[in-house]
Design a protein around this motif. Structure first.
Motif, mmCIF file in Angstrom:
data_model
loop_
_atom_site.group_PDB
_atom_site.id
_atom_site.type_symbol
_atom_site.label_atom_id
_atom_site.label_comp_id
_atom_site.label_asym_id
_atom_site.label_seq_id
_atom_site.Cartn_x
_atom_site.Cartn_y
_atom_site.Cartn_z
ATOM 1 N N ASP A 119 98.320 -23.990 -18.648
ATOM 2 C CA ASP A 119 98.018 -23.467 -19.982
ATOM 3 C C ASP A 119 99.335 -23.152 -20.675
ATOM 4 N N ILE A 120 99.757 -24.037 -21.540
ATOM 5 C CA ILE A 120 101.058 -23.917 -22.216
ATOM 6 C C ILE A 120 100.847 -24.017 -23.729
ATOM 7 N N PRO A 121 101.843 -23.633 -24.523
ATOM 8 C CA PRO A 121 101.702 -23.701 -25.982
ATOM 9 C C PRO A 121 101.336 -25.105 -26.473
ATOM 10 N N HIS A 122 100.577 -25.161 -27.545
ATOM 11 C CA HIS A 122 100.048 -26.419 -28.071
ATOM 12 C C HIS A 122 101.161 -27.414 -28.408
ATOM 13 N N VAL A 123 102.216 -26.941 -29.019
ATOM 14 C CA VAL A 123 103.316 -27.834 -29.407
ATOM 15 C C VAL A 123 103.941 -28.474 -28.179
ATOM 16 N N GLY A 141 107.743 -3.450 -11.445
ATOM 17 C CA GLY A 141 109.183 -3.240 -11.281
ATOM 18 C C GLY A 141 110.007 -3.721 -12.462
ATOM 19 N N THR A 142 111.338 -3.702 -12.267
ATOM 20 C CA THR A 142 112.285 -4.078 -13.311
ATOM 21 C C THR A 142 112.215 -5.559 -13.617
ATOM 22 N N LYS A 143 112.284 -5.906 -14.902
ATOM 23 C CA LYS A 143 112.183 -7.300 -15.328
ATOM 24 C C LYS A 143 113.559 -7.859 -15.686
ATOM 25 N N ASN A 144 114.501 -7.777 -14.769
ATOM 26 C CA ASN A 144 115.841 -8.323 -15.002
ATOM 27 C C ASN A 144 115.819 -9.829 -14.777
ATOM 28 N N ALA A 145 116.107 -10.594 -15.809
ATOM 29 C CA ALA A 145 116.020 -12.054 -15.738
ATOM 30 C C ALA A 145 116.913 -12.633 -14.645
ATOM 31 N N LYS A 146 118.047 -11.980 -14.366
ATOM 32 C CA LYS A 146 118.982 -12.483 -13.348
ATOM 33 C C LYS A 146 118.343 -12.506 -11.962
ATOM 34 N N ASN A 147 117.392 -11.631 -11.743
ATOM 35 C CA ASN A 147 116.733 -11.572 -10.431
ATOM 36 C C ASN A 147 115.849 -12.791 -10.172
ATOM 37 N N TYR A 148 115.532 -13.507 -11.227
ATOM 38 C CA TYR A 148 114.626 -14.645 -11.096
ATOM 39 C C TYR A 148 115.323 -15.996 -11.270
ATOM 40 N N ASN A 149 116.588 -15.979 -11.615
ATOM 41 C CA ASN A 149 117.313 -17.220 -11.840
ATOM 42 C C ASN A 149 118.201 -17.569 -10.645
ATOM 43 N N GLU A 168 111.270 -26.057 -20.239
ATOM 44 C CA GLU A 168 110.555 -25.195 -21.176
ATOM 45 C C GLU A 168 109.212 -24.755 -20.589
ATOM 46 N N THR A 169 108.540 -25.695 -19.919
ATOM 47 C CA THR A 169 107.266 -25.378 -19.271
ATOM 48 C C THR A 169 107.461 -24.336 -18.175
ATOM 49 N N SER A 170 108.454 -24.568 -17.340
ATOM 50 C CA SER A 170 108.758 -23.651 -16.244
ATOM 51 C C SER A 170 109.051 -22.250 -16.765
ATOM 52 N N LYS A 171 109.887 -22.173 -17.790
ATOM 53 C CA LYS A 171 110.264 -20.870 -18.357
ATOM 54 C C LYS A 171 109.040 -20.138 -18.883
ATOM 55 N N TYR A 172 108.175 -20.861 -19.590
ATOM 56 C CA TYR A 172 106.985 -20.229 -20.166
ATOM 57 C C TYR A 172 106.057 -19.706 -19.074
ATOM 58 N N ILE A 173 105.786 -20.523 -18.069
ATOM 59 C CA ILE A 173 104.875 -20.137 -16.996
ATOM 60 C C ILE A 173 105.447 -18.973 -16.193
ATOM 61 N N ARG A 174 106.723 -19.066 -15.848
ATOM 62 C CA ARG A 174 107.317 -18.023 -15.020
ATOM 63 C C ARG A 174 107.453 -16.699 -15.772
ATOM 64 N N SER A 225 105.557 -15.653 -18.117
ATOM 65 C CA SER A 225 104.210 -15.087 -18.231
ATOM 66 C C SER A 225 103.833 -14.351 -16.947
ATOM 67 N N LEU A 226 104.234 -14.927 -15.810
ATOM 68 C CA LEU A 226 103.950 -14.301 -14.520
ATOM 69 C C LEU A 226 104.828 -13.074 -14.293
ATOM 70 N N ILE A 227 106.094 -13.180 -14.653
ATOM 71 C CA ILE A 227 107.036 -12.064 -14.478
ATOM 72 C C ILE A 227 106.572 -10.826 -15.248
ATOM 73 N N ALA A 228 106.021 -11.062 -16.441
ATOM 74 C CA ALA A 228 105.566 -9.945 -17.271
ATOM 75 C C ALA A 228 104.463 -9.135 -16.594
ATOM 76 N N LYS A 229 103.758 -9.770 -15.650
ATOM 77 C CA LYS A 229 102.658 -9.102 -14.954
ATOM 78 C C LYS A 229 103.090 -8.470 -13.631
#
Length: 283
Positions: A125-129, A185-193, A170-176, A178-182
Motif C-alpha cells: 500500500d503505497i502512494p498513488h503517484v 521508543g526513540t525514532k532516530n533515523a540513524k538507528n534504522y539506516n 522511495e517505496t522502501s522509505k515509505y513502508i519502513r 510507516s512501520l517506524i512510526a508505530k
C-alpha cells in the motif's frame, strides 16, 4: 493493476526446469570453490547434465559438492528464454542457436529480477503517484521479455535499473517509515539506516531489527536466530550462511529465493509468501 495482481505476478516468478533446456547448467561459468567441485566455462554443459536436460545428481547436489546449484534461482528466466524467446527450439537439436541462447539467458535473468522487485513494490500500500510510476515500469519490463534474441542482446539494462532503483528506494522509505512510526521508543533515523553495513559474523540473536535498511549489506555468517526482521529492506544484501533459524522475515522486503537459499534456516523461520522454504534447511 492492483495489489493482489502484483502479488500474484511476484509469486509466479519461479523456475520450471521441465520447460528449460538446462540453461543454468550450460550458459553460466562455474569456478571450483566451496560451492562447486569443478571448473566449467560458459557455454559448456555441466558433466551431470543429462540428455533430457535433467540433473543426474539432483537429489545429492550438496553431498557431491555442488552447493551453488542449490542456491541458484533464475526466477523463471530459463523457461522464458527456452519457450518464448527461442520458441521451443533447443541448443542440442540446433547447435547454431546455442551461443545466442546462452548469452540471452543472463539478460533475461536480470529482467526477471527487476520484474520481481517491481511487482513486489506494487503489492504494498503505497502512494498513488508512486504506484503509477511503478506500474509503468512493470509494463516496460514485461514487454522486454517478449523481445527476440537480437533485441535482447542489444539492450542497455542500465537505463532501466537506475530509475527503478530510485522507485524501489522511495517505496522502501515509505513502508519502513510507516512501520517506524508505530514502533516504541526513540525514532532516530540513524538507528534504522545500515545500508551497505559490514555485519559479517555479527551476533544479533533475538534482536528487534524491524524496519532497518540493509540494502547491499554484508551479512555473511551473521547470527540472526529468532530476530525480528519484519519490514527490513534486504535488496542486494549478502545473506550467505546467515543463521535465520526462528527468525521472522514475513514482511521482509525485496528478498529473493537465491538470497534465502544461501542462508541457514529451519521450520520456525517465517518467510514472505513468494519465497519457498529451501529443502536443505533444517526441519
Amino acid at each position: 493493476m492492483d495489489n493482489e495482481t502484483a502479488k500474484n505476478i511476484r509469486e509466479s516468478l519461479t523456475a520450471d526446469c521441465t520447460k528449460c533446456f538446462g540453461l543454468c547448467c550450460t550458459a553460466l561459468t562455474i569456478i571450483a570453490s566451496s560451492d562447486f567441485p569443478i571448473n566449467k566455462p560458459a557455454g559448456t554443459p555441466c558433466i551431470h547434465l543429462q540428455s533430457d536436460y535433467g540433473c543426474q545428481i539432483h537429489g545429492n547436489l550438496r553431498e557431491k559438492g555442488f552447493k551453488g546449484c542449490t542456491v541458484f534461482d533464475c526466477l523463471g528466466a530459463g523457461q522464458v528464454v527456452s519457450q518464448v524467446t527461442f520458441k521451443g527450439q533447443n541448443w542440442r537439436d540446433i547447435p547454431e542457436i546455442g551461443d545466442k541462447m546462452f548469452q540471452v539467458f543472463p539478460i533475461m535473468e536480470q529482467i526477471h529480477e527487476m520484474i520481481a522487485y517491481t511487482s513486489e513494490a506494487l503489492s504494498y500500500d503505497i502512494p498513488h503517484v508512486l504506484f503509477n510510476k511503478l506500474s509503468l515500469q512493470l509494463k516496460e519490463l514485461q514487454n522486454l521479455t517478449k523481445l527476440d534474441a537480437e533485441q535482447l542482446l542489444s539492450l542497455d539494462l542500465v537505463i532501466y535499473r537506475f530509475p527503478l532503483n530510485e522507485l524501489l528506494s522511495e517505496t522502501s522509505k515509505y513502508i519502513r517509515e510507516s512501520l517506524i512510526a508505530k514502533l516504541p521508543g526513540t525514532k532516530n533515523a540513524k538507528n534504522y539506516n545500515h545500508e551497505r553495513a559490514d555485519w559479517i559474523g555479527k551476533k544479533l540473536k533475538g534482536k528487534d531489527l524491524r524496519a532497518i535498511d540493509l540494502r547491499g549489506a554484508y551479512l555473511i555468517a551473521t547470527d540472526m536466530r529468532n530476530a525480528d526482521l519484519r519490514g527490513v529492506d534486504f535488496i542486494g544484501a549478502d545473506l550467505r550462511d546467515v543463521d535465520l533459524r526462528g527468525a521472522n522475515l514475513s514482511t521482509g522486503m525485496f528478498l529473493t529465493q537465491m538470497q534465502i537459499n544461501s542462508a541457514k534456516g529451519d521450520a520456525k523461520t517465517t518467510l514472505p509468501s513468494h519465497i519457498q522454504r529451501p529443502s536443505h534447511w533444517i526441519n
